[in-house]
Enzyme design. Structure first.
Site, PDB file in Angstrom:
ATOM      1  CB  SER A   1     -21.686  14.937   1.625  1.00 39.92           C
ATOM      2  OG  SER A   1     -22.640  15.676   2.353  1.00 39.92           O
TER       3      SER A   1
ATOM      4  CG  PHE B   1     -26.020  13.624   9.645  1.00 40.92           C
ATOM      5  CD1 PHE B   1     -25.803  12.355  10.112  1.00 40.92           C
ATOM      6  CD2 PHE B   1     -27.001  14.389  10.271  1.00 40.92           C
ATOM      7  CE1 PHE B   1     -26.534  11.832  11.170  1.00 40.92           C
ATOM      8  CE2 PHE B   1     -27.737  13.897  11.329  1.00 40.92           C
ATOM      9  CZ  PHE B   1     -27.499  12.610  11.779  1.00 40.92           C
TER      10      PHE B   1
ATOM     11  CE1 TYR C   1     -26.500  33.621   5.977  1.00 36.86           C
ATOM     12  CE2 TYR C   1     -24.878  35.021   7.065  1.00 36.86           C
ATOM     13  CZ  TYR C   1     -25.272  33.789   6.598  1.00 36.86           C
ATOM     14  OH  TYR C   1     -24.452  32.707   6.775  1.00 36.86           O
TER      15      TYR C   1
ATOM     16  CE  LYS D   1     -22.178  31.205   8.806  1.00 34.56           C
ATOM     17  NZ  LYS D   1     -21.543  29.865   8.742  1.00 34.56           N
TER      18      LYS D   1
HETATM   19  P1  NAD Z   1     -24.514  22.429   2.416  1.00 36.47           P
HETATM   20  O1  NAD Z   1     -25.917  22.279   2.884  1.00 36.47           O
HETATM   21  O2  NAD Z   1     -24.257  22.389   0.961  1.00 36.47           O
HETATM   22  O3  NAD Z   1     -23.587  21.281   3.093  1.00 36.47           O
HETATM   23  C1  NAD Z   1     -23.625  21.032   4.460  1.00 36.47           C
HETATM   24  C2  NAD Z   1     -22.766  19.833   4.802  1.00 36.47           C
HETATM   25  O4  NAD Z   1     -22.894  19.591   6.214  1.00 36.47           O
HETATM   26  C3  NAD Z   1     -23.153  18.528   4.112  1.00 36.47           C
HETATM   27  O5  NAD Z   1     -21.995  17.808   3.747  1.00 36.47           O
HETATM   28  C4  NAD Z   1     -23.888  17.740   5.202  1.00 36.47           C
HETATM   29  O6  NAD Z   1     -23.795  16.323   5.074  1.00 36.47           O
HETATM   30  C5  NAD Z   1     -23.120  18.210   6.412  1.00 36.47           C
HETATM   31  N1  NAD Z   1     -23.852  18.004   7.659  1.00 36.47           N
HETATM   32  C6  NAD Z   1     -25.063  18.506   8.021  1.00 36.47           C
HETATM   33  N2  NAD Z   1     -25.393  18.089   9.260  1.00 36.47           N
HETATM   34  C7  NAD Z   1     -24.352  17.328   9.683  1.00 36.47           C
HETATM   35  C8  NAD Z   1     -24.099  16.620  10.878  1.00 36.47           C
HETATM   36  N3  NAD Z   1     -24.952  16.637  11.909  1.00 36.47           N
HETATM   37  N4  NAD Z   1     -22.951  15.909  10.959  1.00 36.47           N
HETATM   38  C9  NAD Z   1     -22.070  15.875   9.934  1.00 36.47           C
HETATM   39  N5  NAD Z   1     -22.254  16.542   8.788  1.00 36.47           N
HETATM   40  C10 NAD Z   1     -23.385  17.263   8.674  1.00 36.47           C
HETATM   41  O7  NAD Z   1     -23.977  23.762   3.088  1.00 36.47           O
HETATM   42  P2  NAD Z   1     -23.047  24.971   2.555  1.00 36.47           P
HETATM   43  O8  NAD Z   1     -23.924  26.033   2.002  1.00 36.47           O
HETATM   44  O9  NAD Z   1     -21.900  24.490   1.769  1.00 36.47           O
HETATM   45  O10 NAD Z   1     -22.535  25.526   3.962  1.00 36.47           O
HETATM   46  C11 NAD Z   1     -21.296  25.171   4.538  1.00 36.47           C
HETATM   47  C12 NAD Z   1     -20.747  26.361   5.303  1.00 36.47           C
HETATM   48  O11 NAD Z   1     -20.478  27.421   4.367  1.00 36.47           O
HETATM   49  C13 NAD Z   1     -21.731  26.928   6.340  1.00 36.47           C
HETATM   50  O12 NAD Z   1     -21.017  27.384   7.460  1.00 36.47           O
HETATM   51  C14 NAD Z   1     -22.323  28.117   5.598  1.00 36.47           C
HETATM   52  O13 NAD Z   1     -22.833  29.103   6.456  1.00 36.47           O
HETATM   53  C15 NAD Z   1     -21.094  28.601   4.856  1.00 36.47           C
HETATM   54  N6  NAD Z   1     -21.362  29.528   3.734  1.00 36.47           N
HETATM   55  C16 NAD Z   1     -22.293  29.192   2.789  1.00 36.47           C
HETATM   56  C17 NAD Z   1     -22.558  30.115   1.771  1.00 36.47           C
HETATM   57  C18 NAD Z   1     -23.590  29.820   0.715  1.00 36.47           C
HETATM   58  O14 NAD Z   1     -24.013  30.722   0.017  1.00 36.47           O
HETATM   59  N7  NAD Z   1     -23.999  28.579   0.547  1.00 36.47           N
HETATM   60  C19 NAD Z   1     -21.850  31.339   1.708  1.00 36.47           C
HETATM   61  C20 NAD Z   1     -20.876  31.608   2.665  1.00 36.47           C
HETATM   62  C21 NAD Z   1     -20.652  30.689   3.693  1.00 36.47           C
END
Ligand code: NAD
Length: 394
Positions: free
Chosen positions: A51, A75, A235, A244
C-alpha cells in the site's frame, strides 16, 4: 459516508489524516510512469506490503508495466466516521479503481501479514482466483510483529555498542541539532531481527510452496538498504542493519531451496527515499534532504516508481538475469552510492545547520514529499473542497 474538508496535523513523522484525492494523484503519477515503460508480461504477482513506498511501486509496476494480475497484502484502514482512512488505504483504492478501469485484476487482503490467518487467506484467494505465483515481492515495513507463537517483538532504531551522536533534523521545528541514541541491548537487537529480518518472508514462501502455488521459475525479492558512512552507525551497523543482514542471509537460503523449481530469491538494495518507514529513522531525513539536493542537481534522482521500474526492467522481470554484487545483492542504490554523489553529500553534511538547511539541502523537497505521502501539498488538488472519506476497494 462522510464528506469533509481535511486539515492535516503533522507531528514528527506522523500525520493524523490522509487526503483521498491527493493519494489518488500520487498513484496516477506512478501509474503513468509504469505504463510508459512496459515490460515482458507477468502472470500472477503477490506483493506483501503493497500500500505504500516500495511495495506500492512494485504493485503498480507489476500491474501497469507488466500486465500482471496482482494480490496485495497491507495493514491499513478505510475511513470510520469523520476519521480519514490511512494513506495506504487511499493509495490502494486508487490502484483498484485504475486497474478496474483498465480491465486489470487487483485484489487486496488487509490485515496483519505476519499472522498465519492472513497467510491462509492469501493462499485461499490465490488458489481460488489466481494461478500459481510468478513473482512475490516482500516489502513489509513495520514497528512490531506478533510471531505465530503469539510473542510480540518490537523493533528499535538504535546503534549497537557505544552511544551514537549525530546531526538530525527535527521535523516539527525544522531545526538541525545533535541527537544522541544509546546503544541497543541484545534483546532489542534480537527483536528487531524478528520484525525486519527474513523469518516472516521465509514463512510466506513456505506457505506458498506447501499450497503448490510456486510457478516454475518462481522469483521472489525483498528490499534492503546499505547507505553511506554518515548513517552507518544508526542504519547498517545498527539494529536495523542486523535485521537486513538476516534478510540477506534468508535470500540465500530461499534461493537454494527454490533451485528445484528453477526459481530464485534475491535482495534488492534500494535507494534512500521519503517513505513513512524511512522518515521514522533518526538522522536519515537530514541525509535524504542533502542526497536529494545533490542527485537532483546531478540529474540522477529517482523516486520509488523509477527505482522499481528499473529493478523489473533490468533485473527481476521475466527473462532477465539480475546483475548482483559480490554478496549476491541487486544494487539499484548504485546512483546514490556513486562516489562523486557521496563525496558531495559528505561535504554538505559537515556544513549543514539550522541556518543554511533551506539553501544547501533540499529539505523543502523532503517536506513536500513527506506531506505528499499523506496526499497533502500536491499540485492540482483543491484542499478547500470537501472530499468523500469512505473509499471502498472496488
Ligand atoms: P512503507 O512504510 O512505505 O510501507 C510499508 C508497507 O508495509 C505498507 O504497505 C504497510 O501497509 C505494510 N505493512 C506494515 N505492517 C504490516 C503488517 N503487519 N502486515 C501487512 N502489511 C504491513 O515502507 P518502505 O519504506 O517502502 O519499506 C519497504 C521495504 O523497503 C522495507 O524493507 C525497507 O527497509 C526497504 N527499503 C526502504 C528504503 C527507503 O528509503 N524507504 C530504502 C531501501 C529499502
Amino acid at each position: 459516508m462522510a464528506e469533509l474538508v481535511l486539515n492535516p496535523r503533522f507531528r514528527g513523522f506522523i500525520c493524523t489524516s490522509a487526503h483521498p484525492a491527493g493519494c489518488a494523484a500520487n498513484v496516477a503519477a506512478q501509474v503513468a510512469v509504469a505504463k510508459a515503460s512496459p515490460g515482458a508480461p507477468l502472470k500472477n504477482v503477490l506483493v506483501v506490503g503493497s500500500s505504500a513506498g516500495y511495495g506500492l511501486a512494485s504493485l503498480i509496476t507489476a500491474v501497469f508495466g507488466h500486465g500482471a494480475h496482482a494480490l496485495g497484502v497491507c495493514f491499513d484502514r478505510n475511513a470510520s466516521g469523520d476519521r480519514s482512512g490511512s494513506a495506504g488505504w487511499y493509495n490502494l483504492a486508487a490502484v483498484h479503481a485504475q486497474a478496474k478501469a483498465a480491465g486489470k485484476k487487483v485484489e487486496t487482503i488487509n490485515g496483519d501479514g505476519f499472522s498465519t490467518a492472513i497467510k491462509e487467506q492469501v493462499v485461499a484467494a490465490l488458489k481460488a482466483r489466481f494461478a500459481p505465483v510468478d513473482l512475490m515481492v516482500y516489502s513489509l515495513a513495520a514497528p512490531q510483529r506478533t510471531d505465530p507463537a503469539g510473542v510480540v517483538h518490537k523493533s528499535v532504531l538504535k546503534p549497537i555498542g557505544a552511544a551514537y551522536t549525530a546531526k538530525t533534523v527535527n521535523l516539527d521545528t525544522n531545526e538541525v541539532g545533535p541527537i544522541t541514541i544509546q546503544g541497543a541491548n541484545d534483546a532489542e537487537i534480537a527483536a528487531t531481527v524478528k520484525v525486519m529480518g527474513g523469518e516472516d518472508w521465509a514463512m510466506w514462501i513456505d506457505a506458498l510452496r506447501a499450497a503448490g502455488l510456486l510457478a516454475p521459475g518462481f522469483r521472489t525479492v525483498a528490499y534492503s538498504y546499505i547507505g553511506p558512512q554518515i548513517t552507518h552507525a544508526i542504519y547498517r551497523a545498527g539494529t536495523i542493519g542486523r535485521a537486513k543482514d538476516h534478510l540477506e542471509a534468508t535470500a540465500h537460503q530461499l534461493d537454494a531451496g527454490l533451485k528445484a523449481i528453477g526459481g530464485n530469491a534475491w535482495v534488492s538494495v534500494n535507494k534512500a527515499l521519503v517513505t513513512q518507514a524511512s522518515s521514522a529513522i533518526p538522522v536519515v531525513p537530514l541525509y535524504i534532504s542533502l542526497l536529494y539536493k545533490v542527485m537532483k542537481q546531478a540529474g540522477s534522482h529517482e523516486g520509488t516508481i523509477e527505482q522499481i521500474v528499473r529493478l523489473f526492467r533490468d533485473h527481476i522481470g521475466p527473462g532477465k538475469t539480475p546483475k548482483v554484487d559480490s554478496a549476491g545483492r541487486i544494487r539499484i542504490d548504485d546512483r546514490e552510492m556513486d562516489a562523486p554523489v557521496q563525496a558531495a553529500v559528505a561535504k554538505l553534511w559537515e556544513q549543514v545547520s539550522t541556518e543554511n538547511l533551506a539553501t544547501i539541502s533540499d529539505f523543502a523537497g523532503f517536506r513536500r514529499e513527506f506531506r505528499g505521502l499523506y496526499g497533502y501539498e500536491l499540485d492540482g488538488i483543491d484542499y478547500a473542497k470537501a472530499v468523500e472519506l469512505d473509499q471502498p476497494l472496488v
